[in-house]
Design a protein around this motif. Structure first.
Motif, PDB file in Angstrom:
ATOM      1  N   LEU A  17      51.295 -77.191 -35.266  1.00 50.25           N
ATOM      2  CA  LEU A  17      50.281 -77.941 -36.009  1.00 50.25           C
ATOM      3  C   LEU A  17      49.810 -79.112 -35.167  1.00 50.25           C
ATOM      4  O   LEU A  17      50.613 -79.895 -34.663  1.00 50.25           O
ATOM      5  N   THR A  18      48.489 -79.231 -35.015  1.00 49.55           N
ATOM      6  CA  THR A  18      47.949 -80.282 -34.157  1.00 49.55           C
ATOM      7  C   THR A  18      47.672 -81.568 -34.925  1.00 49.55           C
ATOM      8  O   THR A  18      47.528 -82.611 -34.317  1.00 49.55           O
ATOM      9  N   ASP A  19      47.610 -81.510 -36.248  1.00 51.43           N
ATOM     10  CA  ASP A  19      47.385 -82.710 -37.067  1.00 51.43           C
ATOM     11  C   ASP A  19      48.746 -83.294 -37.425  1.00 51.43           C
ATOM     12  O   ASP A  19      49.359 -82.917 -38.409  1.00 51.43           O
ATOM     13  N   THR A  20      49.227 -84.218 -36.608  1.00 52.68           N
ATOM     14  CA  THR A  20      50.584 -84.734 -36.791  1.00 52.68           C
ATOM     15  C   THR A  20      50.680 -85.790 -37.892  1.00 52.68           C
ATOM     16  O   THR A  20      51.780 -86.268 -38.182  1.00 52.68           O
ATOM     17  N   ASP A  21      49.569 -86.168 -38.525  1.00 51.84           N
ATOM     18  CA  ASP A  21      49.611 -87.144 -39.619  1.00 51.84           C
ATOM     19  C   ASP A  21      50.044 -86.514 -40.935  1.00 51.84           C
ATOM     20  O   ASP A  21      50.478 -87.219 -41.843  1.00 51.84           O
ATOM     21  N   ASN A  22      49.906 -85.209 -41.083  1.00 47.97           N
ATOM     22  CA  ASN A  22      50.213 -84.530 -42.341  1.00 47.97           C
ATOM     23  C   ASN A  22      51.122 -83.328 -42.114  1.00 47.97           C
ATOM     24  O   ASN A  22      50.797 -82.214 -42.503  1.00 47.97           O
ATOM     25  N   LEU A  23      52.264 -83.548 -41.509  1.00 47.58           N
ATOM     26  CA  LEU A  23      53.169 -82.438 -41.240  1.00 47.58           C
ATOM     27  C   LEU A  23      53.942 -82.047 -42.502  1.00 47.58           C
ATOM     28  O   LEU A  23      54.437 -82.910 -43.221  1.00 47.58           O
ATOM     29  N   CYS A  67      47.625 -76.286 -47.338  1.00 45.69           N
ATOM     30  CA  CYS A  67      46.624 -76.151 -46.290  1.00 45.69           C
ATOM     31  C   CYS A  67      46.660 -74.723 -45.769  1.00 45.69           C
ATOM     32  O   CYS A  67      47.583 -73.964 -46.030  1.00 45.69           O
ATOM     33  N   ALA A  69      45.408 -72.309 -42.185  1.00 42.10           N
ATOM     34  CA  ALA A  69      44.994 -72.361 -40.783  1.00 42.10           C
ATOM     35  C   ALA A  69      44.686 -70.950 -40.306  1.00 42.10           C
ATOM     36  O   ALA A  69      45.479 -70.038 -40.487  1.00 42.10           O
ATOM     37  N   ARG A  88      45.139 -75.825 -36.368  1.00 47.26           N
ATOM     38  CA  ARG A  88      44.782 -76.987 -37.188  1.00 47.26           C
ATOM     39  C   ARG A  88      44.747 -76.547 -38.636  1.00 47.26           C
ATOM     40  O   ARG A  88      44.083 -75.575 -38.985  1.00 47.26           O
ATOM     41  N   CYS A  89      45.463 -77.258 -39.472  1.00 46.61           N
ATOM     42  CA  CYS A  89      45.570 -76.911 -40.894  1.00 46.61           C
ATOM     43  C   CYS A  89      44.463 -77.639 -41.669  1.00 46.61           C
ATOM     44  O   CYS A  89      44.305 -78.858 -41.534  1.00 46.61           O
ATOM     45  N   ARG A  90      43.706 -76.890 -42.449  1.00 45.44           N
ATOM     46  CA  ARG A  90      42.646 -77.462 -43.292  1.00 45.44           C
ATOM     47  C   ARG A  90      43.180 -77.591 -44.706  1.00 45.44           C
ATOM     48  O   ARG A  90      43.617 -76.613 -45.310  1.00 45.44           O
TER      49      ARG A  90
END
Length: 92
Positions: A17-23, A67, A69, A88-90
């Protein structure tokens, strides 16, 4: 005594996952587009999967968040190396 176990056969793929703010939390179950459990979230936002299709969607749900992806697994020259596919998770 012999015991039969249902197993999943297929190559291991790690998604990252590239969005590390919402793991998602460690151990969160991951599903494919057919709602089949195919993996689990590991440390650092990596997702361990086995037997995934060459392309598709991952669905991750935890708490009140969810999310999805989309992914496509690139061709590998050698099966000896661990494959890590960034996604990237939407959020929905």
């Amino acid at each position: 005594m012999l015991v039969d176990f249902a197993t999943t056969v297929g190559s291991v793929v790690f998604f990252e996952l590239t969005d590390t703010d919402n793991l998602p939390p460690l151990g969160t179950e991951v599903f494919d587009q057919n709602n089949q459990a195919i993996g689990v979230v590991a440390q650092g936002g990596k997702i361990y999967t086995r037997g995934v299709a060459k392309s598709g969607e991952l669905h991750i749900r935890w708490g009140d968040k969810q999310c999805r992806a989309e992914y496509t697994i690139p061709e590998q020259e050698s099966n000896d190396q661990m494959l890590i596919v960034p996604i990237r998770c939407r959020f929905e």
